[in-house]
Design an enzyme around this catalytic site. Structure first.
Site, PDB file in Angstrom:
ATOM      1  N   SER A  67       0.855  -1.201   0.000  1.00 55.56           N
ATOM      2  CA  SER A  67       0.000   0.000   0.000  1.00 55.56           C
ATOM      3  C   SER A  67       0.885   1.242   0.000  1.00 55.56           C
ATOM      4  O   SER A  67       0.618   2.216  -0.713  1.00 55.56           O
ATOM      5  CB  SER A  67      -0.918   0.024   1.225  1.00 55.56           C
ATOM      6  N   ASN A 144      -6.430  -9.357  -7.426  1.00 55.76           N
ATOM      7  CA  ASN A 144      -6.434 -10.111  -6.169  1.00 55.76           C
ATOM      8  C   ASN A 144      -7.750 -10.826  -5.875  1.00 55.76           C
ATOM      9  O   ASN A 144      -7.805 -11.678  -5.010  1.00 55.76           O
ATOM     10  CB  ASN A 144      -6.071  -9.198  -4.994  1.00 55.76           C
ATOM     11  N   GLN A 172       0.230  -9.766  -6.457  1.00 54.96           N
ATOM     12  CA  GLN A 172      -0.327 -11.125  -6.584  1.00 54.96           C
ATOM     13  C   GLN A 172       0.360 -11.910  -7.700  1.00 54.96           C
ATOM     14  O   GLN A 172      -0.010 -13.058  -7.953  1.00 54.96           O
ATOM     15  CB  GLN A 172      -1.847 -11.069  -6.824  1.00 54.96           C
ATOM     16  N   ALA A 191       5.969  -8.439   0.905  1.00 55.70           N
ATOM     17  CA  ALA A 191       6.592  -9.695   1.373  1.00 55.70           C
ATOM     18  C   ALA A 191       5.579 -10.693   1.898  1.00 55.70           C
ATOM     19  O   ALA A 191       5.729 -11.899   1.723  1.00 55.70           O
ATOM     20  CB  ALA A 191       7.612  -9.375   2.471  1.00 55.70           C
ATOM     21  N   HIS A 192       4.502 -10.181   2.543  1.00 53.77           N
ATOM     22  CA  HIS A 192       3.645 -11.120   3.274  1.00 53.77           C
ATOM     23  C   HIS A 192       2.729 -11.956   2.386  1.00 53.77           C
ATOM     24  O   HIS A 192       2.047 -12.848   2.870  1.00 53.77           O
ATOM     25  CB  HIS A 192       2.851 -10.390   4.372  1.00 53.77           C
ATOM     26  N   THR A 228      15.097   4.280   9.706  1.00 47.89           N
ATOM     27  CA  THR A 228      16.083   3.217   9.940  1.00 47.89           C
ATOM     28  C   THR A 228      15.623   1.934   9.259  1.00 47.89           C
ATOM     29  O   THR A 228      14.455   1.556   9.348  1.00 47.89           O
ATOM     30  CB  THR A 228      16.218   2.976  11.458  1.00 47.89           C
ATOM     31  N   CYS A 315      -9.362  -6.190   2.442  1.00 45.81           N
ATOM     32  CA  CYS A 315      -9.375  -4.764   2.777  1.00 45.81           C
ATOM     33  C   CYS A 315     -10.747  -4.140   2.584  1.00 45.81           C
ATOM     34  O   CYS A 315     -10.993  -3.027   2.998  1.00 45.81           O
ATOM     35  CB  CYS A 315      -8.351  -4.015   1.942  1.00 45.81           C
TER      36      CYS A 315
HETATM   37  N1  PLP Z   1      -2.211  -4.738  -4.024  1.00 47.40           N
HETATM   38  C1  PLP Z   1      -2.807  -5.938  -4.152  1.00 47.40           C
HETATM   39  C2  PLP Z   1      -3.156  -6.442  -5.515  1.00 47.40           C
HETATM   40  C3  PLP Z   1      -3.099  -6.696  -3.001  1.00 47.40           C
HETATM   41  O1  PLP Z   1      -3.700  -7.878  -3.129  1.00 47.40           O
HETATM   42  C4  PLP Z   1      -2.760  -6.163  -1.752  1.00 47.40           C
HETATM   43  C5  PLP Z   1      -3.091  -6.899  -0.509  1.00 47.40           C
HETATM   44  O2  PLP Z   1      -4.208  -7.238  -0.225  1.00 47.40           O
HETATM   45  C6  PLP Z   1      -2.136  -4.920  -1.681  1.00 47.40           C
HETATM   46  C7  PLP Z   1      -1.878  -4.228  -2.840  1.00 47.40           C
HETATM   47  C8  PLP Z   1      -1.741  -4.303  -0.366  1.00 47.40           C
HETATM   48  O3  PLP Z   1      -0.632  -4.979   0.146  1.00 47.40           O
HETATM   49  P1  PLP Z   1      -0.093  -4.639   1.613  1.00 47.40           P
HETATM   50  O4  PLP Z   1      -0.916  -5.449   2.544  1.00 47.40           O
HETATM   51  O5  PLP Z   1       1.341  -5.086   1.594  1.00 47.40           O
HETATM   52  O6  PLP Z   1      -0.238  -3.191   1.803  1.00 47.40           O
END
Ligand code: PLP
Length: 350
Positions: A67, A144, A172, A191-192, A228, A315
């Site tokens: 994000s 996504n 994705q 990363a997650h 940092t 989200c």
């Molecule tokens: N963009 C896409 C296509 C995503 O699927 C997501 C996560 O749901 C994000 C952006 C946001 O990622 P982050 O959780 O690292 O902000």
């Protein structure tokens, strides 16, 4: 059964291991042993990421999440072109859409391109939106919620032929598709989503036009983002990327296998009472599935003891999917649709 891997993944044991073994000194510290140790570890991690992605080290900017990468790149480029025109799609992640909406409140001119009914942002639709004044476009690699892959090669050709800077949110796509990073001027990663830690993202930026920093301060990261460096998160991210490259073929096979197992389970247990909404040009690990006659939230709640999935993007969980709406799905289909997203390390078991 955890089938919400597009929302997030659990960390890979090797990621946890490298994160536990990194030094604690500030990367910018000098002269003492702990500082030298950290410097070497982080530099090696940066080299490893750049080598795997085949980009230059100086193009990498660590952020706190995708994000932030999207905010940084979009705001940081658009604001350098007052009076110009910008393009994105109506099915981007909220962090892209809301950034553009904010920029519109400042007077910037943005066109939101709709996907076709298969969920694809076509080059033809982008071409229609281009004006002589268009300077930058942000189009996601893989959606996504639908799992639909956009044709990045054609989009890149089109945009670059008109000197338009091209950004993609590839959150994705990484780990699931072979990505040619040279197609883009800017890329956002997280990363997650690939078994790395939460709290770190990457912005890959062009050497020519750098985004204006979102976070001003000290000189870390070549003045692109102050703060940092998070040693543990960088080490974990680098390891997650490395593993996604080392295991790429095996992971792809695992995703295909998992998808086949899931479809066969659904065929046996639901017969005609389910439908996969998008089947063309999709990645194997994201399935948008209509369970006929079942309201998605009630279905997920009732089955939460055996199934962990979602109604769409985590989200925007509380409202009906704007992505599916934009893809022209019926309201009833949207209400009955769940997103199942498969692991590429763990085998699905029924
Ligand atoms: N963009 C896409 C296509 C995503 O699927 C997501 C996560 O749901 C994000 C952006 C946001 O990622 P982050 O959780 O690292 O902000």
């Amino acid at each position: 059964m955890y089938l919400d891997n597009a929302a997030t993944t659990k960390m890979h044991p090797e990621v946890i291991e490298v994160m536990s073994n990194v030094g604690y000194a500030n990367y910018n510290a000098k002269y003492y042993e702990e500082a030298n140790k950290v410097h070497k570890q982080i530099d090696n991690a940066i080299t490893s990421i750049a080598t795997n992605l085949q980009v230059e080290e100086k193009q990498l900017v660590f952020t706190s999440c995708a994000s932030e990468s999207n905010n940084y790149i979009i705001k940081g480029i658009v604001t350098q072109f007052p009076g110009a025109h910008f393009i994105t799609s109506t099915i981007e992640h909220k962090c892209v859409l809301e950034t553009f909406k904010y920029l519109e409140t400042l007077g910037f001119d943005v066109t939101y391109v709709k996907p076709n009914n298969e969920g694809v942002i076509t080059s033809a639709a982008i071409e229609d939106a281009i004006t002589p004044n268009t300077k930058f476009a942000s189009i996601m690699y893989v959606n996504n919620e639908t799992g639909v892959i956009n044709d990045m090669e054609n989009l890149s050709k089109l945009l670059h032929s008109k000197d338009i800077l091209f950004h993609t949110d590839a959150v994705q796509a990484i780990g699931k598709l072979e990505i040619d990073y040279s197609l883009f001027d800017y890329v956002s990663l997280s990363a997650h989503k690939i078994y790395g830690p939460k709290g770190i993202g990457l912005a890959i930026i062009s050497n020519n036009i750098k985004p204006i920093p979102l976070i001003h301060g000290s000189e870390q990261q070549n003045n692109n983002r102050a703060g940092t460096l998070p040693n543990e998160l960088i080490m974990g991210f680098a390891k997650a990327i490395e593993l996604s490259y080392i295991n790429f073929e095996a992971n792809k096979a695992k995703m295909t296998d998992n998808r086949e197992k899931l479809v066969s389970f659904l065929d046996t247990n639901l017969g005609d009472n389910y439908k996969i909404n998008f089947t063309e040009d999709t990645i194997d690990n994201i399935l948008s599935i209509q369970i006929k006659g079942q309201i998605n939230q009630i279905f997920l709640n009732t089955n939460s003891d055996v199934l962990a999935a979602s109604t769409g993007s985590s989200c925007s969980i509380n409202s009906p999917s704007y992505v599916l709406k934009e893809c022209s799905l019926d309201e009833q289909v949207i209400r009955e649709t769940i997103r199942v997203s498969l692991s590429f390390y763990d085998e699905i078991e029924f």
